[in-house]
Design an enzyme around this catalytic site. Structure first.
Site, PDB file in Angstrom:
ATOM      1  N   ASP A 127     -37.489  15.111   8.985  1.00  0.00           N
ATOM      2  CA  ASP A 127     -36.234  14.817   9.518  1.00  0.00           C
ATOM      3  C   ASP A 127     -35.187  14.305   8.296  1.00  0.00           C
ATOM      4  O   ASP A 127     -34.034  14.207   8.400  1.00  0.00           O
ATOM      5  CB  ASP A 127     -36.355  13.542  10.336  1.00  0.00           C
ATOM      6  CG  ASP A 127     -36.716  14.119  11.656  1.00  0.00           C
ATOM      7  OD1 ASP A 127     -36.735  15.547  11.934  1.00  0.00           O
ATOM      8  OD2 ASP A 127     -36.773  13.300  12.699  1.00  0.00           O
ATOM      9  N   THR A 145     -40.660  15.918  21.362  1.00  0.00           N
ATOM     10  CA  THR A 145     -41.202  14.431  21.308  1.00  0.00           C
ATOM     11  C   THR A 145     -41.025  14.162  22.688  1.00  0.00           C
ATOM     12  O   THR A 145     -41.406  15.125  23.665  1.00  0.00           O
ATOM     13  CB  THR A 145     -39.903  13.768  20.483  1.00  0.00           C
ATOM     14  OG1 THR A 145     -40.738  12.256  20.660  1.00  0.00           O
ATOM     15  CG2 THR A 145     -38.517  13.796  21.047  1.00  0.00           C
ATOM     16  N   THR A 179     -42.884  10.022  19.294  1.00  0.00           N
ATOM     17  CA  THR A 179     -42.874  11.306  18.690  1.00  0.00           C
ATOM     18  C   THR A 179     -43.622  11.319  17.574  1.00  0.00           C
ATOM     19  O   THR A 179     -44.115  10.449  17.077  1.00  0.00           O
ATOM     20  CB  THR A 179     -41.381  11.653  18.276  1.00  0.00           C
ATOM     21  OG1 THR A 179     -41.352  12.943  17.691  1.00  0.00           O
ATOM     22  CG2 THR A 179     -40.863  10.673  17.311  1.00  0.00           C
TER      23      THR A 179
HETATM   24  N1  GLU Z   1     -37.877  13.674  14.921  1.00  0.00           N
HETATM   25  C1  GLU Z   1     -36.990  13.935  15.882  1.00  0.00           C
HETATM   26  C2  GLU Z   1     -35.987  12.580  15.821  1.00  0.00           C
HETATM   27  O1  GLU Z   1     -36.474  11.579  15.511  1.00  0.00           O
HETATM   28  C3  GLU Z   1     -37.741  13.560  17.326  1.00  0.00           C
HETATM   29  C4  GLU Z   1     -38.764  14.753  17.655  1.00  0.00           C
HETATM   30  C5  GLU Z   1     -37.970  15.730  18.142  1.00  0.00           C
HETATM   31  O2  GLU Z   1     -37.687  15.848  19.251  1.00  0.00           O
HETATM   32  O3  GLU Z   1     -37.819  16.830  17.510  1.00  0.00           O
HETATM   33  O4  GLU Z   1     -35.062  12.989  15.981  1.00  0.00           O
END
Ligand code: GLU
Length: 590
Positions: free
Chosen positions: A447, A405, A423
């Site tokens: 996630d 991100t 992100t």
């Molecule tokens: N999806 C991740 C999060 O919200 C952020 C993206 C990443 O750095 O992997 O924690």
């Protein structure tokens, strides 16, 4: 020596501290805090001066922020302008198809605010929608795309705290998208890593694999379709996404991904409908706050676990008489055990208890000479804290999460500050460009916990936001702005932010040193991941204390800034990780 290091009391004023042999990171080569040249054509990782400052991963984005600040815009205007440019130049990390979190300091009112632009699950998604699906398959699918939150977040941020309209704030990004930017090694590498899936979607292959291959380093890359998308968004406003034609095209793409004829990949269609976009709102939320070493640290509340986990770990460290790398790893381990057990986008997260001193003391008491076996059990944040309660439950490490991100920081001449994580989840999101619109979609719904996992706070549900690790963080020293900080890196975001704070405030490093120092990440897993330079320096000592360290070649890509004086700011980006970042100030001299 790791185990005997004492705290170094550091004022929240950046000074290059000579640490001799006391602090473990003393051997880190310090970065020179040289002011940026007036109009650099190259990225520099450290800049110091007046009138406002920015750090991002990208020179074009940092320049856009500085241009906005020079024209009288404030930190929020500049943050949105830079974020929109990152959607062009860092399209595999961020963009209008994704989401993010902002923490904002309003200097005039002396208040901290946050804006949650996290993607939401469709109404049709339930606790079992992801069950049994291989993670790798979900990554490249319509199913993993949540309702994009970024456009609504930009709109709310500008209307509430900015001075520019969305149309004005998007101008620099339109310019970069139309005129193009020079492909660097990072862009090339990220395209090449994704080539195998990008080729399976006609729209993505057309944009990012022109002539069937990644655009070469040094070539100029234009995205006229994204320029047009931004232009039309500026004209029509956010409703164009959340109820208009752009939204319809997002839904159509998710439900019927434009698969290249002959592609053999299984691409699961998504559940998004127009009603999901219609009901999307970016939300203002109370920030998390902990007091740490006499300072106030503000972060992002659920659905991010950033604020609660960084905050709990800082509280634990605050409760210990001595802090070294062993204690850093242990505090992180325990805070992750609690994060995984209690934090998600659902009512009843015991946030106050998780961030209480009583709970932190109870957790800190578990930290001894030897590493606690991982996964450690979660504690009981129930308000009833014994001197040293040993939890008996079962702990869980974090589930798979993508590693990418981006994060940016901006301060302006009035002392307003923004820390902004944005992100599209995986590098390249779900790999699917909305045909004709030049924008990739997110795969943020990966996630969620896939399950089955009864009682897990992060199972999918209709309209729910997946738990994040993003940790945009602001620090105040006796009420005065001190630091803004954040990083990409999935769940390693939390440990990167925590380690930089430990480096800065426990070990007395300067901010550039604190970012450059080698990293390790302990997230309640049996093994602690660490960069090679960290292993070289600390593996033997930490192994002797029961830690098992394994290589993770690169952890995080942080950006930060620090008020070195009332109006003098030092902006700091990575010197080398992910190709290095770009720090700029409005004026090097007063
Ligand atoms: N999806 C991740 C999060 O919200 C952020 C993206 C990443 O750095 O992997 O924690």
């Amino acid at each position: 020596m790791v185990e005997t290091m004492r705290r170094v009391i550091v004022p929240a004023v950046a000074v290059l501290v000579s640490l001799a042999t006391a602090a473990p990171a003393a051997a880190t080569p310090p970065q020179q805090a040289t002011p940026a040249p007036a109009s650099p054509q190259q990225k520099v990782p450290v800049a110091e001066g007046y009138g406002g400052a920015v750090a991002t991963v990208d020179l074009d984005a940092s320049k856009a922020a500085v241009a906005v600040l020079k024209k009288g815009g404030n930190a929020m205007d500049a943050a949105v302008a830079a974020g929109a440019v990152l959607g062009v130049t860092e399209p595999y990390s961020a963009g209008p198809g994704g989401g993010g979190f902002m923490v904002y300091y309003d200097a005039k009112k002396r208040q901290v605010h946050t804006i949650d632009g996290r993607e939401t699950a469709p109404q049709a998604m339930t606790a079992t929608s992801l069950e049994g699906i291989p993670f790798a398959e979900a990554v490249t699918s319509g199913l993993s795309a949540g309702v994009p939150g970024t456009v609504a977040q930009w709109d709310l941020a500008l209307r509430t705290f900015g001075t520019l309209s969305l149309k004005q704030a998007l101008r620099p990004a339109i310019d970069v998208a139309a005129k193009g930017f020079v492909v660097d090694q990072t862009f090339y590498d990220q395209t090449a890593q994704n080539a195998d899936r990008f080729k399976d979607f006609t729209s993505t292959a057309k944009l990012y694999l022109p002539n069937g291959a990644p655009p070469p380093v040094g070539s100029v890359f234009r995205n006229p379709e994204l320029a047009a998308t931004y232009r039309e968004l500026g004209e029509r406003g956010p409703r164009w996404m959340y109820g208009g034609q752009l939204g319809k095209e997002v839904v159509a793409t998710v439900k019927r991904p434009p698969i290249t004829p002959g592609a053999t990949r299984t691409v699961r269609p998504g559940l998004l409908e127009m009603r999901d976009l219609d009901r999307y709102r970016a939300l203002r939320r109370e920030p998390t706050r902990v007091d740490y070493r006499g300072m106030s640290v503000y972060g992002m509340a659920p659905p991010s676990s950033g604020g609660s986990t960084v905050g709990e770990a800082l509280n634990i460290l605050d409760a210990l008489p001595e802090v070294g790398l062993h204690e850093y790893l242990e505090a992180s381990k325990l805070a992750f055990a609690d994060r995984n057990a209690y934090v998600g986008d659902l009512p009843g997260v015991p946030l106050k208890a998780l961030l209480s001193d009583g709970f932190a003391k109870e957790r800190a008491c578990l930290i001894g000479d030897r590493a606690i076996p991982a996964p450690a059990a979660p504690g009981q944040p129930d308000g009833d804290y014994g001197p040293c309660a040993t939890p008996t439950g079962k702990g869980t490490p974090p589930a798979d999460e993508g590693p990418e991100t981006t994060h940016l920081v901006v301060a302006d001449r009035w002392g307003n500050m923004v820390a902004y994580n944005l992100t599209i989840e995986s590098t390249g999101g779900n790999g699917i460009v909305v045909p004709g619109r030049g924008m990739l979609l997110n795969n943020e719904l990966t996630d969620f916990t896939f399950g089955p996992a009864p009682g897990d706070p992060n199972l999918p549900a209709p309209g729910k936001r997946p738990r994040s690790s993003m940790a945009p963080t602001l620090v105040f020293d006796h009420g005065r702005p001190a630091l803004a900080l954040g990083s990409p890196g999935g769940s390693t975001i939390i440990t990167t932010v925590l380690q930089i704070m430990v480096n800065r405030y426990e070990f007395g490093m300067s901010l550039p040193e604190a970012l450059a120092a080698p990293r390790a990440t302990q997230r309640n897993t049996a093994q602690t991941q660490a960069e090679q330079a960290f292993l070289d320096r600390y593996q033997a000592e930490l192994t002797a204390r029961g830690h098992e360290l394994v290589l993770n070649p690169e952890i995080g890509a942080a950006t930060a800034l620090e008020f070195v004086d009332r109006d003098r700011v030092q902006a700091v980006a990575e010197p080398t990780r992910r190709g290095g970042g770009s720090a700029l100030v409005v004026r090097p001299r007063r």
